[in-house]
Design a protein around this motif. Structure first.
Motif, short mmCIF file in Angstrom:
data_model
loop_
_atom_site.label_atom_id
_atom_site.label_comp_id
_atom_site.label_asym_id
_atom_site.label_seq_id
_atom_site.Cartn_x
_atom_site.Cartn_y
_atom_site.Cartn_z
N ALA A 104 1.59 13.94 0.67
CA ALA A 104 1.06 12.62 1.04
C ALA A 104 -0.46 12.63 1.11
N ASN A 105 -1.02 13.76 1.50
CA ASN A 105 -2.48 13.86 1.64
C ASN A 105 -3.18 14.30 0.37
N THR A 106 -2.43 14.71 -0.63
CA THR A 106 -3.05 15.17 -1.88
C THR A 106 -2.91 14.18 -3.02
N LEU A 107 -2.20 13.09 -2.82
CA LEU A 107 -1.97 12.13 -3.88
C LEU A 107 -3.11 11.13 -4.06
N ALA A 119 0.57 6.50 4.60
CA ALA A 119 1.03 5.52 5.59
C ALA A 119 2.54 5.60 5.79
N LEU A 120 3.28 5.77 4.68
CA LEU A 120 4.74 5.89 4.77
C LEU A 120 5.12 7.14 5.55
N ALA A 121 4.46 8.27 5.25
CA ALA A 121 4.77 9.53 5.92
C ALA A 121 4.44 9.49 7.41
N ALA A 134 7.79 -2.52 2.07
CA ALA A 134 6.89 -2.76 3.19
C ALA A 134 5.58 -2.01 3.02
N PHE A 135 5.65 -0.82 2.43
CA PHE A 135 4.45 0.00 2.26
C PHE A 135 3.85 -0.12 0.86
N GLY A 136 4.28 -1.15 0.12
CA GLY A 136 3.70 -1.40 -1.20
C GLY A 136 4.09 -0.40 -2.25
N VAL A 138 7.35 13.61 0.13
CA VAL A 138 6.35 12.98 0.98
C VAL A 138 6.85 12.92 2.43
N LEU A 139 8.11 12.54 2.60
CA LEU A 139 8.68 12.42 3.94
C LEU A 139 8.97 13.78 4.57
#
Length: 258
Positions: free
Chosen positions: A88-91, A98-100, A60-62, A76-77
């Motif tokens: 998640a913010n450094t990748l 969006a997933l997180a 769903a989140f590609g 990430v989660l």
């Protein structure tokens, strides 16, 4: 069929195109399972242990192409998206953020999956991804056009186009830019795009469609007979080009450089 005809038929009545995809037996089965099961997913551990929910959410989140990187997805989660220093913010890849944000175990804990909005959004995104995947089996250009239709309106600067392989490829093709322009400095590439395209036009449905029409026409000129297709897995890697080794290295690092 060529990209223009394939895309035009799909876009002409997009709701029917989605309905046909939703009726696919696999899509129906996995969506029903997700709806039935998501309420029992109360932690990151639950999420990671349930392979079908895990695969559904990542698609769903590609992120199907990153499903193997389970350690990174877990981090990430676990770290969420509220901390600017989180993984998640450094990748430099909006898919992880969006997933997180959607599966906010870091912030909401066990209540993270209780939101009707989460279920509805994940289902809708899974359906769109499934449609694009199916189309890609027939014509890569039409799949690229659908992806551009879905993602381009979220772009706020030329750098957003440059940071996404598929968005950049569509833009280069539409304006007749050689792929070799990617060897130029990022600022020079951004200047070129800004000279050819007003980024705000991507939020205008009519202007967006005109740009997509321009892309499919040029794509078909380069690929007569609709012969150019690509494996689905190749088309899924559409975000910034971060090497897999770097991703895994980042996943193994502790925040703070320890």
């Amino acid at each position: 069929m060529n990209a223009t005809l394939t895309y035009t038929m799909l876009a002409k009545d997009f709701s029917k195109s989605l309905a046909r995809t939703a009726s696919d037996p696999i899509v129906k089965r996995e969506t029903a399972y997700f709806e039935k099961t998501i309420g029992s997913i109360r932690s990151v551990d639950d999420f990671m242990k349930n392979q079908r929910v895990y695969a559904y959410a990542l698609k769903a989140f590609g992120l199907s192409d990153m499903a193997y990187a389970r350690g990174m997805i877990r981090k990430v989660l676990e770290q969420g998206a509220s901390d600017p220093a989180s993984l998640a913010n450094t990748l430099n890849d909006q898919r992880y953020k969006a997933l997180a944000k959607a599966f906010d175990f870091a912030g909401a804990g066990a209540a993270a999956t209780g939101s009707p909005d989460l279920v509805a959004t994940t289902k809708a995104d899974y359906l769109l991804q499934s449609l694009e995947t199916q189309v890609g089996k027939e014509n890569a250009g039409a799949q690229m056009a659908l992806y551009f239709r879905r993602v381009a309106p979220t772009v706020t600067s030329a750098y957003g186009l440059l940071g996404d392989k598929t968005l950049l490829s569509v833009t280069q093709t539409a304006f007749g830019l050689s792929p070799s322009t990617s060897q130029q400095t990022i600022d020079r590439q951004a200047k070129t795009i800004n000279s050819l395209l007003k980024i705000s036009d991507l939020q205008d449905p009519a202007k967006l469609e005109k740009l997509i029409e321009r892309f499919t026409a040029r794509y078909d000129m380069k690929n007569p007979g609709g012969a150019a297709t690509a494996p689905v897995s190749a088309m899924q890697v559409t975000q910034p080009e971060i090497s897999q080794n770097l991703l895994m290295s980042l996943a193994n690092l502790k925040l703070g450089g320890v």
